[in-house]
Motif scaffolding. Structure first.
Motif, PDB file in Angstrom:
ATOM      1  N   ILE A 102       0.867  -1.175   0.000  1.00 20.15           N
ATOM      2  CA  ILE A 102       0.000   0.000   0.000  1.00 20.15           C
ATOM      3  C   ILE A 102       0.900   1.219   0.000  1.00 20.15           C
ATOM      4  CG2 ILE A 102      -1.697   1.293   1.384  1.00 20.15           C
ATOM      5  CD1 ILE A 102      -2.519  -1.611   2.468  1.00 20.15           C
ATOM      6  N   GLN A 115       1.380   5.750  -0.173  1.00 18.22           N
ATOM      7  CA  GLN A 115       0.785   7.031   0.180  1.00 18.22           C
ATOM      8  C   GLN A 115       1.674   8.151  -0.338  1.00 18.22           C
ATOM      9  OE1 GLN A 115       0.284   7.801   4.441  1.00 18.22           O
ATOM     10  NE2 GLN A 115      -1.636   8.843   3.976  1.00 18.22           N
ATOM     11  N   LYS A 134      -1.102  12.951   0.620  1.00 17.72           N
ATOM     12  CA  LYS A 134      -2.292  12.386  -0.021  1.00 17.72           C
ATOM     13  C   LYS A 134      -2.768  11.121   0.700  1.00 17.72           C
ATOM     14  CE  LYS A 134      -1.333  14.315  -4.571  1.00 17.72           C
ATOM     15  NZ  LYS A 134      -1.240  14.054  -6.031  1.00 17.72           N
ATOM     16  N   GLY A 135      -3.745  10.471   0.110  1.00 16.16           N
ATOM     17  CA  GLY A 135      -4.365   9.315   0.731  1.00 16.16           C
ATOM     18  C   GLY A 135      -3.674   8.005   0.391  1.00 16.16           C
ATOM     19  N   LEU A 136      -4.315   6.925   0.806  1.00 15.15           N
ATOM     20  CA  LEU A 136      -3.755   5.587   0.696  1.00 15.15           C
ATOM     21  C   LEU A 136      -4.237   4.893  -0.572  1.00 15.15           C
ATOM     22  CD1 LEU A 136      -4.550   4.717   4.391  1.00 15.15           C
ATOM     23  CD2 LEU A 136      -2.242   5.006   3.480  1.00 15.15           C
ATOM     24  N   CYS A 155      -3.988   0.995  -2.412  1.00 14.00           N
ATOM     25  CA  CYS A 155      -3.555  -0.403  -2.407  1.00 14.00           C
ATOM     26  C   CYS A 155      -2.950  -0.740  -3.756  1.00 14.00           C
ATOM     27  CB  CYS A 155      -4.728  -1.314  -2.085  1.00 14.00           C
ATOM     28  SG  CYS A 155      -4.261  -3.046  -1.933  1.00 14.00           S
ATOM     29  N   ILE A 156      -1.707  -1.211  -3.756  1.00 16.47           N
ATOM     30  CA  ILE A 156      -1.017  -1.551  -4.996  1.00 16.47           C
ATOM     31  C   ILE A 156      -1.361  -2.977  -5.424  1.00 16.47           C
ATOM     32  CG2 ILE A 156       1.250  -1.885  -6.062  1.00 16.47           C
ATOM     33  CD1 ILE A 156       2.321   0.156  -3.954  1.00 16.47           C
ATOM     34  N   GLY A 157      -1.435  -3.871  -4.449  1.00 22.08           N
ATOM     35  CA  GLY A 157      -1.753  -5.258  -4.763  1.00 22.08           C
ATOM     36  C   GLY A 157      -1.589  -6.135  -3.554  1.00 22.08           C
ATOM     37  N   TYR A 191       4.077   1.057   2.175  1.00 22.14           N
ATOM     38  CA  TYR A 191       3.843   0.202   3.334  1.00 22.14           C
ATOM     39  C   TYR A 191       3.608  -1.242   2.885  1.00 22.14           C
ATOM     40  CZ  TYR A 191       2.663   4.510   5.924  1.00 22.14           C
ATOM     41  OH  TYR A 191       2.670   5.744   6.517  1.00 22.14           O
ATOM     42  N   TRP A 202       0.865  -3.673   9.959  1.00 25.01           N
ATOM     43  CA  TRP A 202       1.530  -2.826   8.965  1.00 25.01           C
ATOM     44  C   TRP A 202       2.998  -2.672   9.318  1.00 25.01           C
ATOM     45  CZ3 TRP A 202      -1.243   0.566   5.335  1.00 25.01           C
ATOM     46  CH2 TRP A 202      -2.629   0.338   5.314  1.00 25.01           C
ATOM     47  N   GLY A 203       3.829  -2.526   8.284  1.00 25.59           N
ATOM     48  CA  GLY A 203       5.193  -2.087   8.499  1.00 25.59           C
ATOM     49  C   GLY A 203       5.210  -0.592   8.796  1.00 25.59           C
ATOM     50  N   GLN A 204       6.368  -0.076   9.125  1.00 24.30           N
ATOM     51  CA  GLN A 204       6.478   1.342   9.467  1.00 24.30           C
ATOM     52  C   GLN A 204       6.463   2.232   8.234  1.00 24.30           C
ATOM     53  OE1 GLN A 204      10.240   1.355  11.549  1.00 24.30           O
ATOM     54  NE2 GLN A 204      11.420   1.651   9.678  1.00 24.30           N
ATOM     55  N   ALA A 215       2.133   4.453  10.357  1.00 26.85           N
ATOM     56  CA  ALA A 215       1.288   3.600   9.512  1.00 26.85           C
ATOM     57  C   ALA A 215      -0.157   3.670   9.992  1.00 26.85           C
ATOM     58  CB  ALA A 215       1.780   2.154   9.577  1.00 26.85           C
ATOM     59  N   TYR A 221      -9.466   7.043   7.599  1.00 27.62           N
ATOM     60  CA  TYR A 221      -9.747   6.546   6.257  1.00 27.62           C
ATOM     61  C   TYR A 221     -10.753   5.404   6.315  1.00 27.62           C
ATOM     62  CZ  TYR A 221      -5.551   8.999   4.633  1.00 27.62           C
ATOM     63  OH  TYR A 221      -4.615   9.956   4.322  1.00 27.62           O
ATOM     64  N   PHE A 232     -11.512  -5.097  -5.300  1.00 29.16           N
ATOM     65  CA  PHE A 232     -10.138  -4.714  -4.992  1.00 29.16           C
ATOM     66  C   PHE A 232     -10.138  -3.601  -3.950  1.00 29.16           C
ATOM     67  CE2 PHE A 232      -5.705  -4.987  -5.877  1.00 29.16           C
ATOM     68  CZ  PHE A 232      -5.212  -3.736  -5.528  1.00 29.16           C
ATOM     69  N   PRO A 233      -9.319  -3.729  -2.888  1.00 30.08           N
ATOM     70  CA  PRO A 233      -9.382  -2.743  -1.800  1.00 30.08           C
ATOM     71  C   PRO A 233      -9.215  -1.309  -2.260  1.00 30.08           C
ATOM     72  CG  PRO A 233      -8.037  -4.633  -1.166  1.00 30.08           C
ATOM     73  CD  PRO A 233      -8.350  -4.800  -2.634  1.00 30.08           C
ATOM     74  N   PHE A 284      -9.475   2.797  -0.685  1.00 33.29           N
ATOM     75  CA  PHE A 284      -9.601   3.682   0.457  1.00 33.29           C
ATOM     76  C   PHE A 284     -10.386   4.937   0.082  1.00 33.29           C
ATOM     77  CE2 PHE A 284      -6.729   1.749   3.521  1.00 33.29           C
ATOM     78  CZ  PHE A 284      -5.866   0.987   2.742  1.00 33.29           C
ATOM     79  N   GLY A 285     -11.067   5.503   1.067  1.00 32.15           N
ATOM     80  CA  GLY A 285     -11.643   6.819   0.897  1.00 32.15           C
ATOM     81  C   GLY A 285     -10.552   7.878   0.916  1.00 32.15           C
ATOM     82  N   GLN A 286     -10.970   9.122   0.695  1.00 32.12           N
ATOM     83  CA  GLN A 286     -10.000  10.207   0.550  1.00 32.12           C
ATOM     84  C   GLN A 286      -9.410  10.679   1.873  1.00 32.12           C
ATOM     85  OE1 GLN A 286     -13.168  10.057  -0.489  1.00 32.12           O
ATOM     86  NE2 GLN A 286     -13.414  10.910  -2.535  1.00 32.12           N
TER      87      GLN A 286
END
Lengths: 121, 106
Positions: A37, A39, A43-45, A47-49, A94, A111-113, B43, B87, B94-95, B97-99
């Motif tokens: 994941i 960021q 900005k926001g988060l 998910c890459i995969g 992350y 989660w990792g740091q 995180a 969030y 697929f996961p 997230f909101g803004q």
């Protein structure tokens, strides 16, 4: 307890490949789903995969052509490769573990740091 | 593709206040929904999963509700440590997230 630690270069040149590793301690990487994941700054988060050690990975459709996520059970690690990076790929990356063993539908519990990666020449 | 709309994007409140954050999905996602708290430089932390189940160790002043397309996170009495960004996340496909909602001290 289970801990995740991201590692890899903090600086990547545009057009090159970003490579990160997530080392898992305190538990076997077998079973559970594992995810990357990111960021971007301020900005926001996203998910890459995600992947488990048995099945195929699932990638964000917007990144699918550039992403590879692999699991290495012998090292208890999983990895991320993102090719042809641009400045838009600058972000904190992350790694995370799903809460449930068989699906990501229960969210990401551990989660990792995070590791900051900058794409710049 | 599912879209998530989280509101408000910014919230100013005082210690002791009750606050509510809302997320609306563009289609039915059942209860495959989670809420996270993120503090600067840290995180995200899972607060609620399955739309309304409190993650172990999370204070009971946090609660989640909703199913289908509308979901809410409520903090019943804000504490100083609750000022953070929140969030939502849909997990039906697929996961995503909101803004985010930035909660700041008034």
């Amino acid at each position: 307890q289970v801990q995740l630690q991201e590692s890899g270069p903090g600086l990547v040149k545009p057009s090159e490949t970003l490579s990160l590793t997530c080392s898992v301690s305190g538990a076997s990487i077998s079973s559970y789903y594992w995810s990357w994941i990111r960021q971007p700054p301020g900005k926001g988060l996203e998910c890459i995969g995600y992947i488990n050690d048995n099945g195929s990975p699932n990638y964000n459709p917007s990144l699918k052509s550039r992403v590879t996520i692999l699991v290495d059970t012998s090292k208890n690690q999983f990895s991320l490769k993102l090719s042809s990076v641009t400045t838009a790929d600058t972000a904190v990356y992350y790694c995370a573990r799903a809460r449930l063993r068989t699906t990501v539908k229960g969210g990401f519990e551990i989660w990792g740091q995070g590791t900051k990666v900058t794409a710049s020449s | 593709d599912i879209q998530l709309t989280q509101s408000p994007s910014f919230l100013s409140a005082s210690v002791g206040d009750r606050v509510t954050i809302t997320c609306r999905a563009s289609q039915d996602i059942s209860s495959y929904f989670a809420w996270y708290q993120q503090k600067p430089g840290k995180a995200p932390k899972l607060l609620i999963y399955a739309a309304s189940t409190l993650q172990s160790g999370v204070p009971s002043r946090f609660s989640g509700s909703g199913s289908g397309i509308e979901f809410t996170l409520t903090i019943s009495s804000l504490q100083p440590e609750d000022f953070a960004t929140y969030y939502c996340q849909q997990l039906n496909s697929f996961p995503l997230f909101g803004q985010g909602t930035r909660l700041e001290i008034k």
